[in-house]
Design a protein around this motif. Structure first.
Motif, short mmCIF file in Angstrom:
data_model
loop_
_atom_site.label_atom_id
_atom_site.label_comp_id
_atom_site.label_asym_id
_atom_site.label_seq_id
_atom_site.Cartn_x
_atom_site.Cartn_y
_atom_site.Cartn_z
N PHE A 1 0.74 -1.19 -0.15
CA PHE A 1 -0.15 0.05 0.05
C PHE A 1 0.93 1.16 0.01
N SER A 2 1.98 1.26 -0.67
CA SER A 2 2.83 2.23 -0.67
C SER A 2 3.26 2.80 -2.40
N ASN A 3 3.11 3.75 -2.86
CA ASN A 3 3.45 4.07 -4.35
C ASN A 3 4.73 4.57 -4.16
N SER A 4 5.50 4.89 -5.51
CA SER A 4 6.74 5.35 -5.78
C SER A 4 7.08 6.74 -5.05
N GLU B 1 9.28 1.21 -4.08
CA GLU B 1 10.84 0.68 -4.52
C GLU B 1 11.66 0.27 -3.25
N ARG B 2 11.89 1.29 -2.56
CA ARG B 2 12.67 1.38 -1.26
C ARG B 2 12.46 0.04 -0.40
N MET B 3 10.91 -0.15 -0.12
CA MET B 3 10.63 -1.01 0.79
C MET B 3 10.70 -2.50 0.05
N ARG B 4 10.65 -2.54 -1.41
CA ARG B 4 10.54 -3.94 -1.95
C ARG B 4 12.08 -4.31 -2.10
N ARG B 5 13.13 -3.11 -2.43
CA ARG B 5 14.56 -3.71 -2.51
C ARG B 5 15.15 -4.05 -0.99
N PHE B 6 14.48 -3.62 -0.06
CA PHE B 6 14.91 -4.06 1.47
C PHE B 6 14.31 -5.49 1.75
N ALA B 7 13.31 -5.82 1.11
CA ALA B 7 12.62 -7.20 1.50
C ALA B 7 12.86 -8.20 0.31
N ALA B 8 13.10 -7.91 -0.82
CA ALA B 8 13.26 -8.83 -2.10
C ALA B 8 14.09 -9.94 -1.52
N ASP C 1 21.60 -0.10 7.35
CA ASP C 1 21.61 0.93 6.21
C ASP C 1 20.48 1.95 6.44
N GLY C 2 19.76 1.71 7.37
CA GLY C 2 18.46 2.71 7.87
C GLY C 2 17.48 2.65 6.58
N ALA C 3 17.46 1.83 5.76
CA ALA C 3 16.63 1.80 4.86
C ALA C 3 14.91 1.97 5.20
N LEU C 4 14.65 1.33 6.34
CA LEU C 4 13.35 1.41 6.77
C LEU C 4 13.43 2.26 8.02
N SER C 5 12.21 2.69 8.49
CA SER C 5 11.91 3.46 9.80
C SER C 5 11.66 2.06 10.73
N ARG D 1 -2.10 -18.36 -17.36
CA ARG D 1 -1.51 -17.16 -16.43
C ARG D 1 -2.72 -16.67 -15.57
N PRO D 2 -3.24 -16.99 -14.66
CA PRO D 2 -4.16 -16.48 -13.91
C PRO D 2 -3.45 -15.04 -13.43
N LEU D 3 -4.32 -14.13 -12.77
CA LEU D 3 -3.89 -12.73 -12.23
C LEU D 3 -4.08 -12.80 -10.74
N SER D 4 -4.15 -13.89 -10.26
CA SER D 4 -4.29 -14.06 -8.68
C SER D 4 -3.52 -13.32 -7.72
N PHE D 5 -2.11 -13.24 -8.16
CA PHE D 5 -1.13 -12.47 -7.41
C PHE D 5 -0.87 -11.18 -8.04
N GLY D 6 -1.65 -10.63 -8.73
CA GLY D 6 -1.43 -9.44 -9.43
C GLY D 6 -0.18 -9.50 -10.69
N LEU D 7 0.17 -8.35 -10.86
CA LEU D 7 1.27 -8.18 -12.21
C LEU D 7 1.72 -6.53 -12.13
N GLY D 8 2.87 -6.64 -12.68
CA GLY D 8 3.56 -5.39 -12.84
C GLY D 8 4.37 -5.04 -11.58
N PRO D 9 4.45 -3.92 -11.46
CA PRO D 9 5.47 -3.49 -10.22
C PRO D 9 5.00 -3.96 -8.84
N HIS D 10 3.50 -4.03 -8.79
CA HIS D 10 3.25 -4.56 -7.39
C HIS D 10 2.89 -6.16 -7.42
N TYR D 11 3.46 -6.75 -8.32
CA TYR D 11 3.15 -8.27 -8.24
C TYR D 11 3.56 -8.80 -6.97
N CYS D 12 2.98 -9.74 -6.40
CA CYS D 12 2.96 -9.99 -4.94
C CYS D 12 4.52 -10.82 -4.65
#
Length: 415
Positions: free
Chosen positions: A97-100, A104-111, A236-240, A353-364
């Protein structure tokens, strides 16, 4: 197809009636006839100045890839007052539930936590959990009566796997499992603020618990995901600190609820299609195809919401700035333009290819983790209990956005 596969046998209804019925208890129990009725209005349905309903596969793909369709972040929920609730105070601090640029910052941290290597290493945990809870099921079958598979297996495998990863003690998991399900009610449309009270109560439990666990792992690091994420965050302080706790809350929710619901759906479809279900125990190659078709045919996540950043001309319809687009993934998964004979459960589908986990930048990020747990657990269950059968029609939670069984009574068939 057996009637239990939700054949669309209800009397035909008009689109307006279908829309009004969709978020009622009956509509949530079986929304598929309603999706069919809504399709009469086409793949994109204007709902007035405040919203648009999107059913089409290609149209949802386009919306999920379009940067003008934003996730409903903190800025959106401030305008609705939902940010005053603890459930959304936490949810708006996670990548989902975050936009650019925060997304991207949160996704990089958790990937790294969702990498293919991590998923492969966790297969051992999932196999161990499946063996443990099938053995436990056998001990419950002394009188040969019905057993609720949701409570005894579908939720216990994911809470065991995710709890082991996070370092959550066994004694704490039951309370957390109840809280996890409660938080998912916040994703449903809210018509009265009091409807968020169960989600708020569940979120308070999760946030307090994981906040304490973060502090404990900072003092005494262990060999678990919480310790690793605390170490990375402090380096690295990437997240609060609040974002770190919220990320762990979401890892717990996503690691338990979607896999639990998907296990239930997969087992039900295996019992309704016994030849394919038995095939999963004999052919490892069939398992991924069966789970993929389950995700298409009856997914655990039905709806995603997006907010228009600006006026958008979307497939011939105007989506006004600030209005919501409800993307009905489960309807897109039955789009006849994309899937031949979409109301038929067919594990032999090509290019499925169902869309059940989304698609694009916010793919689960957790999609592979959820699938892996199901692919490991269900064959173990069916192998251990080859005569497993439904004792009664399963009952659903009163939810549509995240839809799953509240109870699924089965006979193990061992006596």
């Amino acid at each position: 197809m057996p009637a239990t596969d939700q054949q669309l046998t209800e009397p035909a209804m008009g689109p307006a009636e279908a829309l009004s019925e969709l978020f009622t208890p009956a509509g949530k129990h079986n929304p598929y006839p309603l999706y069919d009725a809504l399709w009469e209005l086409g793949p994109v349905i204007p709902l007035g100045p405040s919203g648009t309903l999107v059913l089409g596969y290609d149209e949802i793909c386009a919306a999920l890839r379009d940067p003008r369709f934003l996730v409903t972040d903190a800025a959106v929920h401030r305008t609705t007052g939902m940010i005053d609730h603890s459930s959304w105070q936490c949810f708006t601090k996670i990548m989902m539930f975050s936009n650019s640029p925060d997304h991207e910052r949160m996704r990089r941290f958790a990937a790294w936590a969702y990498s293919p290597r991590q998923i492969t290493e966790r297969r051992r945990l999932a196999a161990r959990a499946a063996e443990r809870w099938t053995t436990h099921l056998a001990t419950l079958d002394a009188d040969g009566g019905p057993i609720d598979l949701v409570e005894t297996f579908a939720t216990r495998v994911p809470i065991s796997v995710t709890g082991d990863l996070l370092g959550v003690p066994e004694a704490d998991r039951l309370e957390l499992r109840t809280a996890i399900t409660a938080t998912t009610t916040a994703f449903e449309p809210v018509f009265d603020p009091d409807e968020l009270l169960p989600a708020d109560a569940g979120m308070d439990v999760l946030v307090d618990y994981l906040d304490d666990l973060v502090r404990e792992r900072r003092r005494r690091p262990g060999d678990d995901l919480v310790s690793a994420m605390v170490r990375d965050r402090d380096a690295d302080g990437a997240l609060s600190e609040e974002e770190l706790v919220a990320s762990l809350v979401m890892f717990l929710i996503a690691g338990v609820q979607s896999p639990s619901d998907l296990i239930g759906n997969t087992v039900r479809l295996a019992l309704n299609h016994p030849s394919e279900g038995r095939g999963m125990t004999a052919d490892d190659d069939l398992v991924p195809a069966f789970v993929t078709e389950t995700l298409r045919f009856d997914p655990p996540n039905h709806v995603l919401t997006r907010s228009a950043e600006t006026d958008i001309d979307f497939h011939g319809h105007r989506v006004a700035a600030g209005s919501r687009a409800l993307l009905v993934l489960a309807a897109a998964n039955r789009d006849p333009r994309q899937f031949a004979d979409p109301a038929r459960f067919d594990v032999t589908r090509k290019d499925n290819r169902p869309l059940s986990f989304g698609l694009g930048p916010h793919y689960c990020l957790g999609a592979a983790f959820a699938r892996m747990q199901v692919e490991m657990a269900v064959p173990v269950l069916l192998s251990r209990f080859p005569h497993l059968s439904l004792a009664a029609p399963p009952t659903y939670r009163d939810q549509l956005v995240t839809r799953g069984f509240a109870r699924m009574e089965v006979m193990l068939g061992t006596t």
